[in-house]
Design an enzyme around this catalytic site. Structure first.
Site, PDB file in Angstrom:
ATOM      1  N   GLU A   1      28.080  31.803 -86.163  1.00 41.97           N
ATOM      2  CA  GLU A   1      29.022  32.484 -85.264  1.00 41.97           C
ATOM      3  C   GLU A   1      30.366  32.614 -85.979  1.00 41.97           C
ATOM      4  O   GLU A   1      31.165  31.663 -85.972  1.00 41.97           O
ATOM      5  CB  GLU A   1      29.218  31.671 -83.981  1.00 41.97           C
TER       6      GLU A   1
ATOM      7  N   LYS B   1      29.324  28.720 -71.399  1.00 48.45           N
ATOM      8  CA  LYS B   1      30.638  28.092 -71.627  1.00 48.45           C
ATOM      9  C   LYS B   1      31.166  27.521 -70.308  1.00 48.45           C
ATOM     10  O   LYS B   1      30.383  27.043 -69.493  1.00 48.45           O
ATOM     11  CB  LYS B   1      31.604  29.092 -72.280  1.00 48.45           C
TER      12      LYS B   1
ATOM     13  N   SER C   1      30.324  38.314 -79.969  1.00 47.75           N
ATOM     14  CA  SER C   1      30.437  39.656 -79.386  1.00 47.75           C
ATOM     15  C   SER C   1      29.135  40.445 -79.461  1.00 47.75           C
ATOM     16  O   SER C   1      29.150  41.672 -79.639  1.00 47.75           O
ATOM     17  CB  SER C   1      31.595  40.435 -80.027  1.00 47.75           C
TER      18      SER C   1
ATOM     19  N   HIS D   1      29.833  23.924 -81.700  1.00 44.29           N
ATOM     20  CA  HIS D   1      30.396  25.241 -81.381  1.00 44.29           C
ATOM     21  C   HIS D   1      31.839  25.291 -81.879  1.00 44.29           C
ATOM     22  O   HIS D   1      32.557  24.289 -81.818  1.00 44.29           O
ATOM     23  CB  HIS D   1      30.336  25.496 -79.864  1.00 44.29           C
TER      24      HIS D   1
ATOM     25  N   GLU E   1      34.401  26.366 -80.595  1.00 42.84           N
ATOM     26  CA  GLU E   1      35.396  25.954 -79.586  1.00 42.84           C
ATOM     27  C   GLU E   1      35.501  24.433 -79.531  1.00 42.84           C
ATOM     28  O   GLU E   1      36.573  23.889 -79.253  1.00 42.84           O
ATOM     29  CB  GLU E   1      35.017  26.566 -78.223  1.00 42.84           C
TER      30      GLU E   1
ATOM     31  N   GLY F   1      34.149  36.379 -78.666  1.00 41.91           N
ATOM     32  CA  GLY F   1      34.989  36.794 -77.543  1.00 41.91           C
ATOM     33  C   GLY F   1      36.013  37.846 -77.892  1.00 41.91           C
ATOM     34  O   GLY F   1      36.929  38.111 -77.112  1.00 41.91           O
TER      35      GLY F   1
ATOM     36  N   ASN G   1      25.057  31.210 -73.781  1.00 41.75           N
ATOM     37  CA  ASN G   1      26.000  30.097 -73.659  1.00 41.75           C
ATOM     38  C   ASN G   1      27.006  30.466 -72.573  1.00 41.75           C
ATOM     39  O   ASN G   1      27.875  31.308 -72.783  1.00 41.75           O
ATOM     40  CB  ASN G   1      26.696  29.881 -75.012  1.00 41.75           C
TER      41      ASN G   1
END
Ligand code: 13P
Length: 252
Positions: free
Chosen positions: A168, A13, A214, A96, A98, A174, A11
């Protein structure tokens, strides 16, 4: 028990210029190891057509990172499932964290998006996972259960088999703080078991559940070899060919 084909999805992003993305795709293609895993890359909307054209004829498939719940019309700035499909993408990432956190996407909206993606014959990568406060409060199973129940469990058994789930944990995205193999396996087994209870053992055994958060070349092997982990959704480490290729190798 059937063998599930592993998936490694990158991904990207909101990273990489067009030329950087094309170059990364070139290097990934050039260095692709012999693998039984499916490899997916998810560039930004605006680069989908170019990167799709690059990988055409190879085993690499392209994913979009989001799609609109609407067919078409006056929705300035939105991108439809039909547009994504016509750009050469095969998959779309939906839900996702985010998108859930920064763009306030609810389970209800995500179900609409998934239905729209399916209507346009895109395969869905549906993301779920708890945040740190939820994990620390011991609510992680309940949160994941609700994300499955409110969205996935409205789909037919076949549509669920065709959907890829990506677990996730938000606290691992991250942050450099990956879930331990025990935490990942425990949650993946829980997700599979919840799917078995709602549908049946065949659906649960067939559905692919990816881990994301990660994941890198150092920890990939310890996670990707867990019995209920069917691959990885990779963020930062997918932006460099070397680390992405190492993770693909670890999935063999
Ligand atoms: P990182 O691998 O950068 O933690 O991101 C994971 C992710 O969000 C993939 O969708």
């Amino acid at each position: 028990m059937q063998m599930r084909k592993k998936i490694i999805a990158g991904n990207w992003k909101m990273n990489l210029s067009l030329s950087e993305g094309e170059k990364l795709a070139d290097v990934i293609m050039a260095e692709m190891p012999a693998t039984t895993a499916e490899v997916i890359i998810a560039p930004s909307f605006i680069h989908l057509a170019n990167v799709s054209a690059k990988v055409r004829g190879t085993s690499i498939k392209i994913a979009a990172q989001n799609c609109s719940q609407h067919n078409a019309g006056a929705y300035t700035g939105e991108v439809s499932a039909e547009m994504i499909k016509s750009s050469g993408a095969y998959y779309v990432i939906i839900g996702h964290s985010e998108r859930r956190v920064y763009f306030k996407e609810s389970n209800e909206l995500l179900l609409q998006k998934i239905n729209k993606a399916i209507e346009y014959k895109l395969k869905v990568i549906y993301c779920i996972g708890e945040n740190l406060a939820q994990r620390e409060a011991g609510n992680h199973f309940d949160i994941v259960h609700e994300q499955l129940k409110a969205v996935l469990f409205n789909l037919s058994a076949q549509a669920t088999v065709d959907t890829i789930i990506a677990y996730e944990p938000v606290w691992a995205i991250g942050t450099g703080k990956t879930a331990t193999p025990e935490q990942a396996q425990e949650m993946h087994a829980y997700i599979r078991d919840t799917i078995k209870t709602h549908y049946n053992a065949d659906v649960a055994n067939a559905v692919r559940i990816l881990y994301g958060g990660s994941c890198n070349e150092q920890n990939a092997a310890s996670i990707l070899t867990l019995p209920d982990v069917d691959g990885g959704l990779i963020g930062g480490a997918s932006l460099k060919a070397e680390s992405f290729i190492s993770i693909i190798k670890a999935a063999n």
